[in-house]
Design a protein around this motif. Structure first.
Motif: not given
Lengths: 286, 235
Positions: B112, B115, B118
């Motif tokens: 996570n 993520k 990103d």
């Protein structure tokens, strides 16, 4: 050579202050409570260690069991004394804590007698020679014990989820709960760790002085309060530095000011001087 | 996904919200609008479990979470990005994000974290900085990222644009748009209308702690006088 030996002696005492005061500051950071009865746990740790060591012949076993028992007693103190008082103003918990400390001292006097207990075997009072320096084996144990415990604390606080949860809880308990941190478990965990530290400090002082008596927590109690104020309340790094600094200042002070200023008074002269210049403590944020 | 019925909540003896009802379907974005003191933040904090609920019910999925603790709600998939961010200022950015993923396994938290980075590449170079030392925009990114780390089904965001430079508001709204496109359900509390209406499906306007108007975002855009009446020209 005298200066270096004084500095070493100061670091030994400072290490003891650090182990006691760091537990106090952890608890203060979490609950905003001055846990005066911490010094009562320090004394309990010393008693358990000396009694078990004399019974079993093993200082290591005595100290480990003492750490475990005092850690559990610390959690019980939180549950029975502080948790019901958390909604009250902070001075209520402070008064309760002072009351518990006095009760513990009197309890030790009744149970163990007023004259103190000593280790049957005293090999730790022998001296160790390291090149030109000579130290009591107990002094070396104190220094090594402090280093091991403080590294353990640094790893626990900086590298583990419990440490992160503790620091998040100190900053914003409601938000910590929002992300699933069980702040009640964090409190029990911190009381356990802080009390284990008190037990180790008590055990090491017992070895250092080869004496455990009901009032042995008096000096650590008020001196560690001075230290956590000097270090900036709730600031762990500040507390460690203030402990070592005070230890060294006391060691030099006893030589240069000993004629008119008692060793234990030096902490408070230093505290008053620092607070006049930096009311937030040496390492506290304004 | 979320059904709020006759919610009454407040602080001590003070009642801030008087019988508010609304519902949000899975994957929808609901904007809660209103002037200062309308009860928007109190409603959101009650949904997160931080305000005393004095009446009504909150159903999330099929479960009644009215009396659930904030911890339980987080475990069930409700995460909040609170007003003022409320980051753990002495912790690093990475630590703040990892606290967000406290209920997840270490392996999932690491996935996570990637993520989040990103979505907000700017945080990569700030990972080891203290959260308190970041700019307002970066703090908002951490706050949204921290909520993402909890793997929520419903994310509630309070005043995402408050005090931010327009460029940072754009970054945050683009991120929320991307999250929505993954199926995440959103509740956004805002005083600034333009951006929030571009992302919301439904609108609920609060006034003095009660629902004054509800409708689709399209209806709200077509009836600026309704919003004017309750927003006091805030937009």
């Amino acid at each position: 050579m005298l200066y270096i030996e004084l500095a070493l002696q100061g670091l030994v005492n400072g290490s003891m202050y650090a182990i006691v005061a760091v537990g106090l500051t952890l608890i203060y950071g979490l609950l905003r409570v001055l846990h005066v009865a911490h010094a009562g746990l320090f004394t309990l740790g010393a008693y358990i260690t000396v009694l078990l060591t004399n019974a079993t012949g093993s200082l290591v076993a005595g100290t480990l069991i003492s750490m475990l028992v005092v850690g559990i007693v610390g959690m019980v103190v939180y549950r029975l004394l502080y948790e019901p008082l958390l909604a009250q103003p902070p001075y209520v918990a402070l008064i309760a804590s002072i009351g518990l400390f006095i009760a513990m001292e009197e309890g030790y006097r009744i149970i163990f007698g007023p004259y103190g207990n000593s280790f049957a075997s005293t090999w730790l009072t022998e001296r160790v020679t390291l090149g030109p320096f000579s130290m009591a084996a107990a002094d070396v144990a104190m220094l090594l014990g402090a280093i091991v415990l403080l590294i353990f604390l640094a790893v626990l606080m900086g590298r583990t989820r419990l440490g992160m949860a503790w620091r998040a809880t100190v900053t914003d308990p409601a938000m910590a709960r929002s992300f699933g941190v069980d702040t009640i478990k964090v409190r029990y965990g911190i009381f356990f760790v802080a009390s284990v530290f008190a037990a180790v400090a008590g055990s090491l002082v017992a070895v250092l002085n080869n004496l455990v008596e009901p009032t042995m927590g008096d000096v650590p109690s008020y001196k560690s309060l001075a230290i956590i104020v000097l270090g900036g309340l709730g600031n762990v790094t500040g507390t460690l530095l203030a402990s070592l600094l005070l230890g060294v200042i006391e060691a030099y002070g006893t030589i240069y000011t000993g004629a008119y200023l008692d060793r234990d008074a030096i902490a408070f002269v230093f505290l008053i001087a620092v607070l006049m210049i930096r009311p937030q403590g040496l390492f506290g944020a304004r | 996904m979320l059904e709020v019925r006759d919610l009454v909540c407040g602080y001590g003896h003070l009642v801030a919200v008087h019988g508010v009802s609304f519902s949000v379907k899975a994957g929808e974005a609901l904007a809660i609008l209103g002037a200062n003191g309308a009860g928007k933040t109190s409603t959101l904090m009650a949904l997160a479990g931080h305000v005393d609920i004095k009446g009504g019910s909150i159903t999330f999925g099929d479960e009644d979470v009215t009396r659930a603790t904030p911890m339980d709600r987080c475990g069930r998939g409700i995460a909040i990005t609170p007003e003022g961010r409320r980051l753990f200022s002495d912790l690093t950015v990475r630590e703040n994000l990892m606290v967000g993923g406290y209920l997840r396994s270490m392996a999932r938290a690491k996935i996570n974290l990637e993520k989040v980075l990103d979505l907000f590449p700017r945080l990569k170079e700030r990972l080891h900085n203290r959260a308190g030392s970041l700019s307002g925009g970066e703090q908002q990114m951490v706050s949204i990222g921290r909520a993402m780390m909890a793997e929520p089904k419903l994310m509630m965001i309070d005043e995402v644009s408050l005090g931010l430079m327009p460029k940072n508001v754009d970054i945050c709204y683009e991120a929320l748009d991307k999250l929505r496109s993954t199926g995440l359900t959103l509740i956004l509390v805002e005083q600034s209308l333009e951006r929030v209406l571009s992302i919301a499906d439904q609108v609920c306007v609060l006034d003095s702690g009660a629902v004054a108007w509800t409708g689709s975002a399209g209806e709200a855009r077509g009836n600026p006088e309704i919003l004017d009446a309750y927003m006091g020209g805030a937009h």
